[in-house]
Design a protein around this motif. Structure first.
Motif, short mmCIF file in Angstrom:
data_model
loop_
_atom_site.label_atom_id
_atom_site.label_comp_id
_atom_site.label_asym_id
_atom_site.label_seq_id
_atom_site.Cartn_x
_atom_site.Cartn_y
_atom_site.Cartn_z
N SER A 122 0.82 -1.21 0.00
CA SER A 122 0.00 0.00 0.00
C SER A 122 0.85 1.26 0.00
N ASN A 123 2.02 1.20 0.66
CA ASN A 123 2.85 2.40 0.79
C ASN A 123 4.30 2.19 0.39
N VAL A 124 4.64 1.00 -0.12
CA VAL A 124 6.04 0.72 -0.41
C VAL A 124 6.14 -0.28 -1.55
N LYS A 125 7.25 -0.21 -2.26
CA LYS A 125 7.51 -1.16 -3.35
C LYS A 125 8.98 -1.54 -3.33
N LEU A 126 9.25 -2.84 -3.38
CA LEU A 126 10.60 -3.37 -3.49
C LEU A 126 10.72 -4.09 -4.82
N ARG A 127 11.69 -3.70 -5.62
CA ARG A 127 11.81 -4.28 -6.97
C ARG A 127 13.28 -4.52 -7.32
N TYR A 128 13.48 -5.48 -8.24
CA TYR A 128 14.78 -5.72 -8.86
C TYR A 128 14.61 -5.51 -10.36
N PHE A 129 15.59 -4.85 -10.98
CA PHE A 129 15.46 -4.61 -12.41
C PHE A 129 16.84 -4.43 -13.04
N LEU A 130 16.88 -4.65 -14.36
CA LEU A 130 18.05 -4.37 -15.17
C LEU A 130 17.80 -3.08 -15.94
N ARG A 131 18.80 -2.24 -15.98
CA ARG A 131 18.67 -0.96 -16.68
C ARG A 131 19.84 -0.80 -17.66
N VAL A 132 19.51 -0.61 -18.94
CA VAL A 132 20.51 -0.34 -19.97
C VAL A 132 20.45 1.14 -20.30
N THR A 133 21.62 1.78 -20.32
CA THR A 133 21.69 3.22 -20.60
C THR A 133 22.69 3.46 -21.72
N ILE A 134 22.22 4.12 -22.78
CA ILE A 134 23.11 4.62 -23.83
C ILE A 134 23.32 6.10 -23.53
N VAL A 135 24.53 6.43 -23.07
CA VAL A 135 24.83 7.79 -22.64
C VAL A 135 25.05 8.68 -23.85
N ARG A 136 24.29 9.78 -23.91
CA ARG A 136 24.43 10.75 -25.00
C ARG A 136 24.59 12.14 -24.42
N ARG A 137 25.07 13.05 -25.25
CA ARG A 137 25.33 14.41 -24.76
C ARG A 137 24.04 15.15 -24.44
N ILE A 138 22.96 14.85 -25.16
CA ILE A 138 21.72 15.60 -24.96
C ILE A 138 20.73 14.82 -24.11
N ALA A 139 20.37 13.63 -24.56
CA ALA A 139 19.38 12.83 -23.83
C ALA A 139 19.77 11.36 -23.89
N ASP A 140 19.87 10.73 -22.72
CA ASP A 140 20.23 9.32 -22.67
C ASP A 140 19.07 8.45 -23.14
N LEU A 141 19.42 7.30 -23.73
CA LEU A 141 18.42 6.29 -24.06
C LEU A 141 18.46 5.23 -22.96
N VAL A 142 17.29 4.94 -22.37
CA VAL A 142 17.23 4.05 -21.21
C VAL A 142 16.17 2.99 -21.45
N LYS A 143 16.50 1.77 -21.04
CA LYS A 143 15.56 0.64 -21.11
C LYS A 143 15.66 -0.14 -19.80
N GLU A 144 14.51 -0.45 -19.18
CA GLU A 144 14.48 -1.21 -17.94
C GLU A 144 13.62 -2.45 -18.11
N ILE A 145 13.99 -3.51 -17.39
CA ILE A 145 13.19 -4.74 -17.35
C ILE A 145 13.23 -5.27 -15.92
#
Length: 390
Positions: A122-145
């Protein structure tokens, strides 16, 4: 649309090894729905590959590096700006450069520690995930699963039955018993209620399973009670000496293991709530905490018949002397009987639904002095302050 470097110019896909055959688990989302996630356990390796494909053929993608992270985090809904990470691992997939074609990057997080079970409350969430980040100068591309994580436990060494006497002074005196104090998530709660004194007009009795979620600490502590299941176990006025049986199957409910002080952020505890209502609609209750734990899959026992066949074939092959053969047969029979006896003992000691026909109250019980039942406040909802004191 990609304009002056903005927009999504590439697609990221995360493929986990063995995901076609790996078990899945249903995890509740914040909106109350459920989604199926791949299931992992503490210490398991998380590996796979990251596939990055360019949206436009012949184009190129400039980046400042590509990385993948394995993250375990706790999010408190009243403090959404802060994510409390208890696990954070990073792997570099590519150095800064240009991508001119579809590319695949393998990754592996070996023997990852996953100390807590996923949870959405109700008030909390515990999660595990993988995050891929393509670092760019303006805006990063991010994908999570996201992935699901279950914590398995072994059978508790101490699991005494519960016996308690409660009542209302000079009006009601009852004794209730539960066969255990710790139950696995597919277990059966077996118990009984015995009336020692009845001087009020009781209309009915019910028992409920209550989940109590506590988040935060100090002045920022929030407690949420949720009724998971409710059973009416008696309808009508009881008499002195009457005994009411209780049997509650846990397998059909959305339960989690008991969680205590998870990363000093939240706790989840379960209670059996016994409620009486008299003819004037006054409700009295008494709560008793129970411990829930997740049981691993059953291990297959060794095939005794196959073992005996191997022993017999070995004896025939060696063709021992008749006296020696009789002695060996006697030894084998004794060994087989001992193995069967040990298996029978283990089967009797295992806590499964197959044993619900046994008398659960033969062993020593944990007794407590007579305690007064609480009067429910308002319109019958549980008085949380009085409950917390219990």
């Amino acid at each position: 649309m990609s304009f002056f470097g903005f927009g999504q110019s590439a697609e990221i896909d995360i493929h986990l090894d063995g995901q076609e055959t790996r078990k899945t688990a249903e995890v509740k989302t914040e909106d109350g729905k459920k989604e199926k996630l791949l299931l992992y356990y503490d210490g398991e390796t998380v590996s796979g590959k990251v596939n990055i494909s360019l949206k436009k053929a012949g184009s190129k993608l400039e980046h400042q590096g590509i990385k993948i992270e394995f993250i375990g985090q706790i999010e408190l809904y009243y403090d959404r700006g802060n994510h409390h990470e208890f696990t954070s691992l990073v792997k570099e997939l590519a150095r800064p450069g240009e991508m001119i074609a579809h590319t695949s990057y393998p990754f592996e997080f070996s023997c990852v520690e996953k100390p807590f079970e996923v949870y959405t409350g109700s008030n909390v969430k515990l999660r595990y995930f993988l995050r891929v980040t393509i670092v760019r100068r303006i805006a990063d591309l991010v994908k999570e699963i996201d992935i699901a994580v279950h914590t398995l436990s072994s059978y508790p060494d101490m699991n005494n039955p519960i016996k308690m006497e409660v009542g209302i002074e000079d009006c009601l005196h009852i004794e209730f018993e539960y066969n255990k104090s710790k139950y696995h998530l597919k277990d059966v709660i077996v118990g009984k209620i015995y009336f020692l004194l009845v001087r009020i007009k009781i209309k009915h009795m019910e028992i409920a399973i209550i989940k109590r979620e506590t988040t935060g600490s100090g002045p920022n502590t929030f407690t949420e009670n949720e009724t998971i299941a409710k059973y009416e176990i008696m309808d009508g006025a009881p008499v002195r000496g009457e005994s009411i049986p209780i049997r509650v199957f846990l397998a059909g409910y959305d339960l989690t293991p008991t969680m205590r002080d998870i990363n000093k952020k939240f706790s989840v505890r379960y209670y059996l709530n016994l409620v009486l209502m008299d003819t004037e609609d006054r409700r009295y209750f008494k709560q008793q905490e129970i411990i829930l734990w997740r049981k691993g899959d059953k291990q297959r026992k060794p095939n005794l018949q196959a073992q005996n066949t191997l022993v017999a074939s070995h004896l025939v092959k060696n063709e021992p002397h008749q006296d020696n053969k009789e002695n060996q047969n006697t030894t084998n029979n004794q060994s087989q009987q001992q193995s069967i006896k040990e298996d029978f003992t283990r089967a009797n000691n295992s806590q499964s639904t197959e044993n619900i026909h046994n008398d659960p109250f033969e062993s020593k019980t944990t007794e407590a002095p007579i305690q007064n039942m609480q009067r429910e406040a308002g319109d019958g909802q549980i008085d949380t302050e009085a409950s917390a004191e219990q």
